[in-house]
Scaffold this motif. Structure first.
Motif, PDB file in Angstrom:
ATOM      1  N   ILE A   1       0.847  -1.201   0.000  1.00  0.00           N
ATOM      2  CA  ILE A   1       0.000   0.000   0.000  1.00  0.00           C
ATOM      3  C   ILE A   1       0.880   1.248   0.000  1.00  0.00           C
ATOM      4  O   ILE A   1       0.601   2.217  -0.716  1.00  0.00           O
ATOM      5  CB  ILE A   1      -0.967  -0.001   1.196  1.00  0.00           C
ATOM      6  CG1 ILE A   1      -1.960  -1.171   1.096  1.00  0.00           C
ATOM      7  CG2 ILE A   1      -1.689   1.330   1.321  1.00  0.00           C
ATOM      8  CD1 ILE A   1      -2.900  -1.117  -0.089  1.00  0.00           C
ATOM      9  N   THR A   2       1.963   1.214   0.777  1.00  0.00           N
ATOM     10  CA  THR A   2       2.899   2.346   0.817  1.00  0.00           C
ATOM     11  C   THR A   2       3.509   2.577  -0.565  1.00  0.00           C
ATOM     12  O   THR A   2       3.600   3.718  -1.036  1.00  0.00           O
ATOM     13  CB  THR A   2       4.002   2.097   1.861  1.00  0.00           C
ATOM     14  OG1 THR A   2       3.380   1.926   3.141  1.00  0.00           O
ATOM     15  CG2 THR A   2       4.986   3.252   1.926  1.00  0.00           C
ATOM     16  N   GLN A   3       3.908   1.501  -1.233  1.00  0.00           N
ATOM     17  CA  GLN A   3       4.449   1.627  -2.587  1.00  0.00           C
ATOM     18  C   GLN A   3       3.395   2.212  -3.529  1.00  0.00           C
ATOM     19  O   GLN A   3       3.717   3.016  -4.402  1.00  0.00           O
ATOM     20  CB  GLN A   3       4.878   0.255  -3.115  1.00  0.00           C
ATOM     21  CG  GLN A   3       6.165  -0.252  -2.538  1.00  0.00           C
ATOM     22  CD  GLN A   3       6.476  -1.639  -3.079  1.00  0.00           C
ATOM     23  OE1 GLN A   3       5.772  -2.606  -2.785  1.00  0.00           O
ATOM     24  NE2 GLN A   3       7.535  -1.727  -3.866  1.00  0.00           N
ATOM     25  N   SER A   4       2.158   1.808  -3.344  1.00  0.00           N
ATOM     26  CA  SER A   4       1.076   2.302  -4.202  1.00  0.00           C
ATOM     27  C   SER A   4       0.893   3.801  -4.046  1.00  0.00           C
ATOM     28  O   SER A   4       0.716   4.519  -5.030  1.00  0.00           O
ATOM     29  CB  SER A   4      -0.236   1.592  -3.877  1.00  0.00           C
ATOM     30  OG  SER A   4      -0.143   0.234  -4.182  1.00  0.00           O
ATOM     31  N   VAL A   5       0.945   4.274  -2.816  1.00  0.00           N
ATOM     32  CA  VAL A   5       0.796   5.713  -2.565  1.00  0.00           C
ATOM     33  C   VAL A   5       1.940   6.469  -3.238  1.00  0.00           C
ATOM     34  O   VAL A   5       1.720   7.489  -3.901  1.00  0.00           O
ATOM     35  CB  VAL A   5       0.744   6.005  -1.050  1.00  0.00           C
ATOM     36  CG1 VAL A   5       0.843   7.497  -0.772  1.00  0.00           C
ATOM     37  CG2 VAL A   5      -0.536   5.425  -0.457  1.00  0.00           C
ATOM     38  N   ARG A   6       3.151   5.966  -3.117  1.00  0.00           N
ATOM     39  CA  ARG A   6       4.298   6.610  -3.772  1.00  0.00           C
ATOM     40  C   ARG A   6       4.136   6.618  -5.291  1.00  0.00           C
ATOM     41  O   ARG A   6       4.489   7.587  -5.960  1.00  0.00           O
ATOM     42  CB  ARG A   6       5.594   5.899  -3.389  1.00  0.00           C
ATOM     43  CG  ARG A   6       6.005   6.159  -1.961  1.00  0.00           C
ATOM     44  CD  ARG A   6       7.338   5.513  -1.656  1.00  0.00           C
ATOM     45  NE  ARG A   6       7.626   5.613  -0.240  1.00  0.00           N
ATOM     46  CZ  ARG A   6       8.075   4.618   0.494  1.00  0.00           C
ATOM     47  NH1 ARG A   6       8.315   3.437  -0.038  1.00  0.00           N
ATOM     48  NH2 ARG A   6       8.300   4.789   1.774  1.00  0.00           N
ATOM     49  N   GLU A   7       3.602   5.540  -5.795  1.00  0.00           N
ATOM     50  CA  GLU A   7       3.410   5.426  -7.241  1.00  0.00           C
ATOM     51  C   GLU A   7       2.356   6.424  -7.727  1.00  0.00           C
ATOM     52  O   GLU A   7       2.514   7.046  -8.778  1.00  0.00           O
ATOM     53  CB  GLU A   7       3.000   3.992  -7.593  1.00  0.00           C
ATOM     54  CG  GLU A   7       3.206   3.635  -9.021  1.00  0.00           C
ATOM     55  CD  GLU A   7       4.666   3.412  -9.395  1.00  0.00           C
ATOM     56  OE1 GLU A   7       4.930   3.340 -10.604  1.00  0.00           O
ATOM     57  OE2 GLU A   7       5.546   3.307  -8.520  1.00  0.00           O
ATOM     58  N   ILE A   8       1.294   6.573  -6.969  1.00  0.00           N
ATOM     59  CA  ILE A   8       0.252   7.542  -7.330  1.00  0.00           C
ATOM     60  C   ILE A   8       0.840   8.949  -7.358  1.00  0.00           C
ATOM     61  O   ILE A   8       0.519   9.750  -8.239  1.00  0.00           O
ATOM     62  CB  ILE A   8      -0.941   7.452  -6.354  1.00  0.00           C
ATOM     63  CG1 ILE A   8      -1.713   6.147  -6.595  1.00  0.00           C
ATOM     64  CG2 ILE A   8      -1.877   8.647  -6.515  1.00  0.00           C
ATOM     65  CD1 ILE A   8      -2.745   5.827  -5.528  1.00  0.00           C
ATOM     66  N   GLN A   9       1.715   9.243  -6.422  1.00  0.00           N
ATOM     67  CA  GLN A   9       2.342  10.567  -6.380  1.00  0.00           C
ATOM     68  C   GLN A   9       3.197  10.821  -7.612  1.00  0.00           C
ATOM     69  O   GLN A   9       3.339  11.949  -8.055  1.00  0.00           O
ATOM     70  CB  GLN A   9       3.175  10.719  -5.105  1.00  0.00           C
ATOM     71  CG  GLN A   9       2.327  10.771  -3.858  1.00  0.00           C
ATOM     72  CD  GLN A   9       3.138  10.679  -2.580  1.00  0.00           C
ATOM     73  OE1 GLN A   9       4.255  10.158  -2.561  1.00  0.00           O
ATOM     74  NE2 GLN A   9       2.561  11.182  -1.493  1.00  0.00           N
ATOM     75  N   LYS A  10       3.753   9.783  -8.195  1.00  0.00           N
ATOM     76  CA  LYS A  10       4.582   9.923  -9.395  1.00  0.00           C
ATOM     77  C   LYS A  10       3.741  10.108 -10.658  1.00  0.00           C
ATOM     78  O   LYS A  10       4.250  10.599 -11.659  1.00  0.00           O
ATOM     79  CB  LYS A  10       5.467   8.693  -9.574  1.00  0.00           C
ATOM     80  CG  LYS A  10       6.515   8.519  -8.515  1.00  0.00           C
ATOM     81  CD  LYS A  10       7.269   7.231  -8.757  1.00  0.00           C
ATOM     82  CE  LYS A  10       8.240   6.929  -7.635  1.00  0.00           C
ATOM     83  NZ  LYS A  10       8.906   5.632  -7.850  1.00  0.00           N
ATOM     84  N   MET A  11       2.493   9.704 -10.605  1.00  0.00           N
ATOM     85  CA  MET A  11       1.662   9.682 -11.815  1.00  0.00           C
ATOM     86  C   MET A  11       1.553  11.048 -12.475  1.00  0.00           C
ATOM     87  O   MET A  11       1.597  11.146 -13.687  1.00  0.00           O
ATOM     88  CB  MET A  11       0.260   9.147 -11.511  1.00  0.00           C
ATOM     89  CG  MET A  11       0.240   7.670 -11.264  1.00  0.00           C
ATOM     90  SD  MET A  11      -1.401   7.057 -10.884  1.00  0.00           S
ATOM     91  CE  MET A  11      -1.930   6.605 -12.528  1.00  0.00           C
ATOM     92  N   GLY A  12       1.420  12.085 -11.729  1.00  0.00           N
ATOM     93  CA  GLY A  12       1.273  13.405 -12.306  1.00  0.00           C
ATOM     94  C   GLY A  12       2.584  14.050 -12.691  1.00  0.00           C
ATOM     95  O   GLY A  12       2.606  15.073 -13.377  1.00  0.00           O
ATOM     96  N   LYS A  13       3.690  13.470 -12.276  1.00  0.00           N
ATOM     97  CA  LYS A  13       4.994  14.081 -12.509  1.00  0.00           C
ATOM     98  C   LYS A  13       5.745  13.485 -13.695  1.00  0.00           C
ATOM     99  O   LYS A  13       6.634  14.119 -14.240  1.00  0.00           O
ATOM    100  CB  LYS A  13       5.854  13.933 -11.247  1.00  0.00           C
ATOM    101  CG  LYS A  13       5.278  14.648 -10.050  1.00  0.00           C
ATOM    102  CD  LYS A  13       6.095  14.396  -8.806  1.00  0.00           C
ATOM    103  CE  LYS A  13       5.439  15.065  -7.607  1.00  0.00           C
ATOM    104  NZ  LYS A  13       6.105  14.715  -6.369  1.00  0.00           N
TER     105      LYS A  13
END
Length: 105
Positions: A15-27
């Protein structure tokens, strides 16, 4: 129970990795959107599987029915939250794609 704790810790990491991945999506731009989307879906699904596997194991153990009921309720809550999160994420990605289609017909 040790296996269950290990699976829950794995689920937390996923879940922690998923949150980090979501943060990268817009960048990272659109060309990497599908990559991030796939990673999030995989990790949340894996966390959901870990919770299910753990719950199944606990239900088979020789522990008291009151403790078992409490543990089961918490696992069901985790499963429901993960499932709802995955559904909302999938809806977000579908809307994102639809908005791109409108902007770039």
């Amino acid at each position: 129970m040790e296996d269950c704790v290990r699976q829950i810790n794995n689920g937390i990491n996923q879940i922690t990795q998923s949150v980090r991945e979501i943060q990268k999506m817009g960048k990272d731009g659109e060309e990497r959107f599908a990559w991030h989307e796939s990673n999030v879906q995989s990790w949340v699904s894996a966390a959901l599987t870990d919770a299910t596997t753990c719950m199944d194991g606990v239900l088979g153990d020789e522990i008291g029915s009151k403790a078992k009921s409490m543990i089961k309720a918490r696992f069901l809550n985790v499963k429901e939250l993960a499932s709802n999160s995955l559904a909302m994420f999938n809806r977000f990605t579908a809307r994102h794609r639809a908005s791109l289609a409108i902007k770039n017909p």
